[in-house]
Write a protein that holds these residues in place. Structure first.
Motif, mmCIF file in Angstrom:
data_model
loop_
_atom_site.group_PDB
_atom_site.id
_atom_site.type_symbol
_atom_site.label_atom_id
_atom_site.label_comp_id
_atom_site.label_asym_id
_atom_site.label_seq_id
_atom_site.Cartn_x
_atom_site.Cartn_y
_atom_site.Cartn_z
ATOM 1 N N TRP A 1 2.307 -4.683 0.589
ATOM 2 C CA TRP A 1 1.109 -4.405 -0.218
ATOM 3 C C TRP A 1 0.296 -3.288 0.415
ATOM 4 N N TYR A 2 -0.229 -2.406 -0.452
ATOM 5 C CA TYR A 2 -0.987 -1.250 -0.004
ATOM 6 C C TYR A 2 -2.309 -1.190 -0.748
ATOM 7 N N GLN A 3 -3.340 -0.819 -0.007
ATOM 8 C CA GLN A 3 -4.670 -0.636 -0.564
ATOM 9 C C GLN A 3 -4.976 0.856 -0.608
ATOM 10 N N GLN A 4 -5.455 1.335 -1.750
ATOM 11 C CA GLN A 4 -5.839 2.735 -1.851
ATOM 12 C C GLN A 4 -7.303 2.830 -2.267
ATOM 13 N N LEU A 5 -8.142 3.180 -1.327
ATOM 14 C CA LEU A 5 -9.552 3.401 -1.614
ATOM 15 C C LEU A 5 -9.692 4.728 -2.355
ATOM 16 N N PRO A 6 -10.734 4.865 -3.143
ATOM 17 C CA PRO A 6 -10.896 6.094 -3.938
ATOM 18 C C PRO A 6 -10.834 7.359 -3.096
ATOM 19 N N GLY A 7 -9.995 8.286 -3.517
ATOM 20 C CA GLY A 7 -9.911 9.587 -2.852
ATOM 21 C C GLY A 7 -9.199 9.600 -1.517
ATOM 22 N N THR A 8 -8.511 8.510 -1.177
ATOM 23 C CA THR A 8 -7.826 8.453 0.117
ATOM 24 C C THR A 8 -6.363 8.092 -0.050
ATOM 25 N N ALA A 9 -5.596 8.258 1.024
ATOM 26 C CA ALA A 9 -4.198 7.858 1.006
ATOM 27 C C ALA A 9 -4.091 6.337 1.093
ATOM 28 N N PRO A 10 -3.024 5.774 0.564
ATOM 29 C CA PRO A 10 -2.837 4.318 0.668
ATOM 30 C C PRO A 10 -2.722 3.867 2.118
ATOM 31 N N GLN A 11 -3.032 2.597 2.337
ATOM 32 C CA GLN A 11 -2.824 2.028 3.662
ATOM 33 C C GLN A 11 -2.244 0.636 3.519
ATOM 34 N N LEU A 12 -1.395 0.273 4.463
ATOM 35 C CA LEU A 12 -0.692 -0.997 4.446
ATOM 36 C C LEU A 12 -1.652 -2.140 4.754
ATOM 37 N N VAL A 13 -1.602 -3.192 3.918
ATOM 38 C CA VAL A 13 -2.424 -4.372 4.199
ATOM 39 C C VAL A 13 -1.592 -5.634 4.415
ATOM 40 N N ILE A 14 -0.385 -5.682 3.868
ATOM 41 C CA ILE A 14 0.514 -6.817 4.071
ATOM 42 C C ILE A 14 1.946 -6.291 4.210
ATOM 43 N N TYR A 15 2.685 -6.786 5.203
ATOM 44 C CA TYR A 15 4.093 -6.431 5.329
ATOM 45 C C TYR A 15 4.963 -7.675 5.442
ATOM 46 N N THR A 16 6.228 -7.528 5.166
ATOM 47 C CA THR A 16 7.198 -8.631 5.143
ATOM 48 C C THR A 16 6.616 -9.881 4.501
ATOM 49 N N ASN A 17 6.146 -9.722 3.299
ATOM 50 C CA ASN A 17 5.630 -10.786 2.415
ATOM 51 C C ASN A 17 4.252 -11.309 2.774
ATOM 52 N N ASN A 18 4.011 -11.568 4.079
ATOM 53 C CA ASN A 18 2.793 -12.305 4.406
ATOM 54 C C ASN A 18 2.182 -11.961 5.764
ATOM 55 N N GLN A 19 2.591 -10.847 6.356
ATOM 56 C CA GLN A 19 2.072 -10.470 7.673
ATOM 57 C C GLN A 19 1.002 -9.392 7.542
ATOM 58 N N ARG A 20 -0.045 -9.508 8.351
ATOM 59 C CA ARG A 20 -1.124 -8.528 8.337
ATOM 60 C C ARG A 20 -0.994 -7.574 9.511
ATOM 61 N N PRO A 21 -1.089 -6.269 9.246
ATOM 62 C CA PRO A 21 -1.142 -5.321 10.374
ATOM 63 C C PRO A 21 -2.431 -5.550 11.151
ATOM 64 N N SER A 22 -2.422 -5.131 12.399
ATOM 65 C CA SER A 22 -3.642 -5.246 13.182
ATOM 66 C C SER A 22 -4.743 -4.428 12.518
ATOM 67 N N GLY A 23 -5.934 -5.002 12.487
ATOM 68 C CA GLY A 23 -7.069 -4.324 11.880
ATOM 69 C C GLY A 23 -7.352 -4.757 10.453
ATOM 70 N N VAL A 24 -6.390 -5.411 9.821
ATOM 71 C CA VAL A 24 -6.607 -5.913 8.459
ATOM 72 C C VAL A 24 -7.225 -7.309 8.561
ATOM 73 N N PRO A 25 -8.350 -7.528 7.904
ATOM 74 C CA PRO A 25 -9.029 -8.834 8.008
ATOM 75 C C PRO A 25 -8.151 -9.982 7.527
ATOM 76 N N ASP A 26 -8.389 -11.168 8.104
ATOM 77 C CA ASP A 26 -7.592 -12.329 7.684
ATOM 78 C C ASP A 26 -8.011 -12.844 6.307
ATOM 79 N N ARG A 27 -8.933 -12.149 5.667
ATOM 80 C CA ARG A 27 -9.271 -12.457 4.275
ATOM 81 C C ARG A 27 -8.125 -12.056 3.346
ATOM 82 N N PHE A 28 -7.258 -11.189 3.848
ATOM 83 C CA PHE A 28 -6.112 -10.726 3.061
ATOM 84 C C PHE A 28 -4.893 -11.586 3.422
#
Lengths: 110, 120
Positions: free
Chosen positions: A36-63
């Motif tokens: 899953w990727y999040q794209q804020l207005p006017g910016t490049a996408p960024q990864l928020v979830i990988y391998t179904n359910n893992q969060r990259p460092s820096g992504v809040p556990d709200r996701f």
């Protein structure tokens, strides 16, 4: 027409929990990890979830992410105004031999 | 810090050619697959092509097969996308994206994008 199907829009009020779904088939979601990727207005996408359910460092556990069969979902709890963005699911498709993205879901925080 | 910087975008006439470049830094390029992903104005993301670490394997989305070529020069820390026979529907922001490596987490770093406009 995207290979992966997402609802075009979703909304919620601050503090609420919202879920964004992504539907595919046996050759893509059914056989491979979902990202899953999040794209804020006017910016490049960024990864928020990988391998179904893992969060990259820096992504809040709200996701959080989940997958079942040929569908996946992204949940955002404790919704905040800064979560307002476009969200895309992605996975590898074995039949197409390529990456496929969902059409994107525009999340509005009311 | 991982950085991906695209260049080479611009205005080109239908049927024309353009070569995009991506300068990579902050990681070992030769350890990762690399991809190009594009986004037409106001539209969603579309994966275009990727290339294996040593360039021995490449994949393309059907709409660009036979027209686009992807290549890399690990010694120069660079990724390229040669686009020929361009069409109006190729108009988009093109992102250079780190694909899978170790760990195999695709698209964990994106460039800022370069805009390609195909118009007469």
């Amino acid at each position: 027409q995207s290979v992966l199907t997402q609802s075009p829009s979703a909304s919620g009020t601050p503090g609420q929990r919202v879920t964004i779904s992504c539907s595919g088939s046996n050759s893509n979601i059914g056989s491979n990890y979902v990202y899953w990727y999040q794209q804020l207005p006017g910016t490049a996408p960024q990864l928020v979830i990988y391998t179904n359910n893992q969060r990259p460092s820096g992504v809040p556990d709200r996701f959080s992410g989940s997958k079942s069969g040929t569908s996946a979902s992204l949940a955002i709890s404790g919704l905040r105004s800064e979560d307002e963005a476009d969200y895309y699911c992605a996975t590898w498709d074995d039949s197409l031999s390529g990456w496929v993205f969902g059409g994107g879901t525009k999340l509005t925080v009311l | 810090e991982v950085q991906l910087v695209e260049s080479g975008g611009g205005l080109v006439q239908p049927g024309g050619s353009l070569r995009l470049s991506c300068a990579a830094s902050g990681f070992t390029l030769s350890s990762y697959w690399m991809s190009w992903v594009r986004q037409a104005p106001g539209k969603g993301l579309e994966w275009v092509a990727n290339i294996k670490q040593d360039g021995s394997e490449k994949h393309f989305v059907d709409s660009v097969k036979g027209r686009f070529t992807i290549s890399r020069d690990n010694a120069k820390n660079s990724l390229y996308l040669q686009m020929n026979s361009l069409r109006a529907e190729d108009t988009a922001v093109y992102y250079c994206v780190r694909d899978q490596g170790n760990p195999p987490i695709p698209f964990d770093h994106w460039g800022q994008g370069t805009l390609v406009i195909v118009s007469s």
